[in-house]
Every structure is written in structure tokens, then in C-alpha cells.
Design a protein around this motif. Structure first.
Motif: not given
Length: 369
Positions: A1-20
Motif C-alpha cells: 500500500m502506498t504512503a497515504l491511503p485515503i478513506l473517503q465518505f461520499g460518492t458525489s459527482r463533485f468528489l469524483q471530478a475534484h479530489a478523486d
């Protein structure tokens, strides 16, 4: 696993096109970040296809005008390695949170932080608010040894990290050792996000404008999730928050009021509204007559004028089908956070000029907030 595994709460299209998307591009560039495990916290079974579609790769269409040039490209986002649901996989969410996570992201909607009757329960209940679920997860991590963790809410709430921390500390009242962990080993990050994401793609993906910003307030022990042109670490979010919330977001909510008053149809687009002379004039008037004096009082008149020009260009983006009906969701809460908050902020800046249009909007929506 890489250095900064991330857990994300939310499936919004915003997150899909932004942080993700940002994290996907950072991973592709060799940065030690990710992957992302996405957690659906709502338990909405209708979104099961979206949840599954996030894993492996999904498209984001970026369309618009940037620096006078046309942008039309499709980016494949491949940062999401796994998806879970709190409703059916809570035990695995707990395990992933306790054992595998360095950074937690969230964007749980305008009502995600709202307290629920079940929040004070000692065991998991799907009806709990996001802060209550997070409290259970942090308590489990503390009980397992209390490794440090960074919490980065991305909800459009001023001081979102501080607000979330205050609610978790409230839910942990009387647990002295746990509260010390929350204070000393949990980094609560204030951030502000900005990108118009106009429509979803099925089963996963989104259409977004070229403009994007993830402004992160600096503090000791901060871990920047990734290096990316749209990610900025700033000493204070105050100026960026005021412009974003009280120009762009307030402008969207004002247009909703105009659309509702005109009894517009469900498929009316933001760009169609700003092409309508009456709607555009009303928007420009409320910004210049009722919002601008507050920014002048704050010493930000020039910044306001430049941001308004950029915002109107973004609203008029010819490639984005941004439905005003989508913005109208949770309208009363948005009036509180965007318009009522601006009225309070104006007074705090020393601006006591009359604001009849905005005051009337707040009054009309007050009973349902």
C-alpha cells in the motif's frame, strides 16, 4: 500500500471530478498518495451502481473556457481502488479506518452534519449523522492504539474542520483520554473546494468546468494530500471563503429564488438564466448593491470585482448543462449558509447598508431552515 491511503465518505459527482481526479493525476505522476477507499454513508441502495462504478476507472469530461481558450477533454480517474457502504459493511469500514487509513475526506451533502436522534448511541446505527459515525470510528482507532490521523471535511461549511471537530468533541464528552487523543493526534483541517460539476455520467463519472480549487488552511502537522496545480495551501481561508460562499454560492442560490419565482421548468440551466436579461440584471444588481458594500468594508473591493467577473463567465459556460433544479436541492439550508451568513458577515465587517432583497429571501426561507 502506498504512503497515504485515503478513506473517503461520499460518492458525489463533485468528489469524483475534484479530489478523486487530483489524487488520480498525482498517483499517475508517481506521488506516494492513495489509493482511495470510497464509503457510501447514506445507505442509499439506488446508488449501488455508482458505488461499484467508481472502482478501477471512470471518466470526467472537462469542458469550458480557460484563459480564453476552449477546453474539451476526457480524463480517466483511477484513484478509487475499493468501495464500501456503511449500511451493509460497517465492520469492514471500521477495520479499514482503524488499520489502513492516513487521511479521511468527506463531502456528505448540505445535511450531512445535521445532528440526528441516534447520534448519542454507543453502537452503530445507519441513521446517525456523519459526525456521529466518525466519532465511533475514531473511538475504535483510539481503542486499537490511537495512531495519528488527518480529517479533511470538504463540505461547504465555513471552518469545516473546526466545526466537525467541535461536534465530535461534543459527542465524546466525558471521555477524557479519548478527547486528549482527538486533540493531540487527530489533525482537523479546514479547507475550501470550488468547481462547478454540472452533471453525472452513468454509472460513475461527471462533467465539470476547467476551473478548480482546493484551498487548504495551513497548520502544524498538516499533510497535503497531493501536489497539484489546483491544490493551494494558504495561511488563512477567510478571503477565499468569503468570495466563494458570498459570490459564487450566493449567486447560485439567488438564481434559484429567481427561477422559483418565475415557476421555471425542471430542465432550466444556469447558463440559460444568465442569458436572460431580467435574471442577469437582478443577479448583478444584488451583487453590486447588497454584497459589494460588505467586501468594500472588508478592504476587498478589487478582489470582489475580479471574482464577480470570473464567476459570471463560469455561470455562462456554454458547455455545461448545470441544472438549476440540482442547485435547488436543500435550498433552505443553502439560504442559511450562503445568504444569512453573508448578512452576518457584512455586519461584522462594519457594513450596515440596507440589503432588502437578500433579507427578504432569508425571511421567506426561515420557517423551513
Amino acid at each position: 500500500m502506498t504512503a497515504l491511503p485515503i478513506l473517503q465518505f461520499g460518492t458525489s459527482r463533485f468528489l469524483q471530478a475534484h479530489a478523486d481526479l487530483f489524487i488520480s493525476q498525482a498517483m499517475a505522476g508517481g506521488q506516494a498518495v492513495g489509493p482511495i477507499t470510497v464509503v457510501q454513508s447514506s445507505g442509499d441502495t439506488a446508488r449501488a451502481a455508482r458505488l461499484a462504478g467508481l472502482v478501477g476507472g471512470y471518466p470526467v469530461r472537462v469542458e469550458g473556457i480557460l484563459d480564453g481558450a476552449q477546453v474539451r477533454e476526457t480524463i480517466t480517474v483511477s484513484s478509487v481502488a475499493r468501495s464500501l457502504s456503511t449500511a451493509s459493511e460497517w465492520d469492514e469500514v471500521v477495520r479499514a479506518f482503524v488499520q489502513d487509513t492516513a487521511i479521511v475526506l468527506s463531502n456528505t451533502g448540505d445535511s450531512g452534519f445535521a445532528p440526528q436522534p441516534s447520534d448519542t448511541g454507543a453502537v452503530f446505527d445507519q441513521s446517525m449523522s456523519y459526525p456521529a459515525k466518525l466519532t465511533l470510528l475514531l473511538r475504535a482507532r483510539f481503542a486499537a492504539g490511537g495512531a495519528p490521523i488527518q480529517i479533511m471535511p470538504m463540505e461547504l461549511i465555513v471552518g469545516n474542520g473546526a466545526v466537525l471537530k467541535a461536534r465530535v468533541m461534543e459527542l465524546a464528552r466525558g471521555e477524557d483520554a479519548f478527547q486528549r487523543y482527538l486533540e493531540q493526534d487527530v489533525t482537523w483541517v479546514n479547507s475550501l473546494v470550488d468547481r462547478i460539476v454540472s452533471q453525472p455520467l452513468e454509472p460513475a463519472g461527471a462533467v465539470a468546468e476547467p476551473y478548480a480549487l482546493w484551498a487548504i488552511e495551513d497548520q502544524p502537522k498538516l499533510i497535503v494530500p497531493c501536489e497539484h496545480p489546483s491544490v493551494q495551501v494558504v495561511a488563512s481561508l477567510e478571503q477565499i471563503e468569503a468570495l466563494k460562499l458570498f459570490v459564487l454560492n450566493l449567486g447560485h442560490t439567488f438564481l434559484v429564488e429567481h427561477w422559483q419565482a418565475a415557476q421555471g421548468g425542471p430542465d432550466v440551466l444556469v447558463r440559460q438564466l444568465v442569458q436572460d436579461e431580467a435574471a442577469l440584471t437582478a443577479l448583478k444588481t444584488v451583487l453590486s448593491d447588497e454584497v459589494r458594500p460588505a467586501f468594500v468594508a472588508a478592504g476587498l473591493g478589487a478582489e470582489f470585482d475580479a471574482y464577480v467577473a470570473t464567476t459570471l463567465d463560469r455561470f455562462a459556460n456554454p458547455y455545461l448543462d448545470h441544472r438549476i433544479a440540482d442547485i435547488a436541492q436543500n435550498h433552505a439550508q443553502k439560504v442559511t449558509r450562503r445568504i444569512a451568513a453573508m448578512l452576518d458577515w457584512a455586519v461584522a465587517q462594519g457594513d450596515t447598508s440596507p440589503k432588502p432583497v437578500l433579507t427578504d429571501i432569508v425571511a421567506r426561507n426561515k420557517e423551513t431552515t
